[in-house]
Motif scaffolding. Structure first.
Motif, PDB file in Angstrom:
ATOM      1  N   ASP A  31      96.590 113.609 105.773  1.00 51.03           N
ATOM      2  CA  ASP A  31      97.243 114.486 104.792  1.00 51.03           C
ATOM      3  C   ASP A  31      98.735 114.596 105.060  1.00 51.03           C
ATOM      4  OD1 ASP A  31      97.953 116.422 102.962  1.00 51.03           O
ATOM      5  OD2 ASP A  31      96.880 118.040 103.959  1.00 51.03           O
ATOM      6  N   LYS A  32      99.543 114.073 104.132  1.00 52.65           N
ATOM      7  CA  LYS A  32     100.997 114.112 104.292  1.00 52.65           C
ATOM      8  C   LYS A  32     101.679 114.850 103.142  1.00 52.65           C
ATOM      9  CE  LYS A  32     101.056 109.911 107.008  1.00 52.65           C
ATOM     10  NZ  LYS A  32     101.425 108.493 107.043  1.00 52.65           N
ATOM     11  N   ARG A  33     100.934 115.740 102.481  1.00 53.82           N
ATOM     12  CA  ARG A  33     101.548 116.535 101.415  1.00 53.82           C
ATOM     13  C   ARG A  33     102.738 117.298 101.974  1.00 53.82           C
ATOM     14  NH1 ARG A  33      96.704 120.042  99.618  1.00 53.82           N
ATOM     15  NH2 ARG A  33      96.216 119.658 101.790  1.00 53.82           N
ATOM     16  N   TYR A  34     103.846 117.263 101.267  1.00 56.53           N
ATOM     17  CA  TYR A  34     105.105 117.920 101.617  1.00 56.53           C
ATOM     18  C   TYR A  34     105.806 117.290 102.817  1.00 56.53           C
ATOM     19  CZ  TYR A  34     103.640 121.748  98.518  1.00 56.53           C
ATOM     20  OH  TYR A  34     103.238 122.497  97.448  1.00 56.53           O
ATOM     21  N   LEU A  35     105.231 116.270 103.444  1.00 57.07           N
ATOM     22  CA  LEU A  35     105.815 115.685 104.643  1.00 57.07           C
ATOM     23  C   LEU A  35     106.518 114.375 104.353  1.00 57.07           C
ATOM     24  CD1 LEU A  35     102.935 116.226 107.215  1.00 57.07           C
ATOM     25  CD2 LEU A  35     105.040 117.555 107.002  1.00 57.07           C
ATOM     26  N   MET A  36     107.587 114.117 105.112  1.00 59.02           N
ATOM     27  CA  MET A  36     108.287 112.838 105.017  1.00 59.02           C
ATOM     28  C   MET A  36     108.987 112.569 106.338  1.00 59.02           C
ATOM     29  SD  MET A  36     111.514 113.976 102.627  1.00 59.02           S
ATOM     30  CE  MET A  36     112.788 112.874 103.176  1.00 59.02           C
TER      31      MET A  36
END
Length: 71
Positions: A12-17
């Motif tokens: 899960d990489k929602r909102y992540l960069m």
């Protein structure tokens, strides 16, 4: 279902960069259209100060909530 409630599932990489070649994780929140003219931004990006994805996943929700509170 894997992962934790606070961290999400393992991928899960929602909102992540990752913004740099150094591998530091950032949280990225889009500014609502109605607020863009006032804030002069389309997106707010904040460092989570970690290179570890699992740590970033745990830290993200508090950071997202803080950014949304400011908007």
């Amino acid at each position: 279902m894997g992962g934790t409630i606070l961290g999400g599932w393992p991928g899960d990489k929602r909102y992540l960069m990752q913004k740099t070649a150094h591998g530091v994780w950032y949280v990225s929140v889009d500014v609502p259209r109605s607020c863009r003219e006032v804030l002069k931004k389309k997106r707010i990006v904040q460092s989570l100060k970690t290179r570890d994805l699992a740590t970033a996943q745990r830290l993200r929700w508090q950071a997202v909530a803080a950014i949304k509170d400011k908007i």
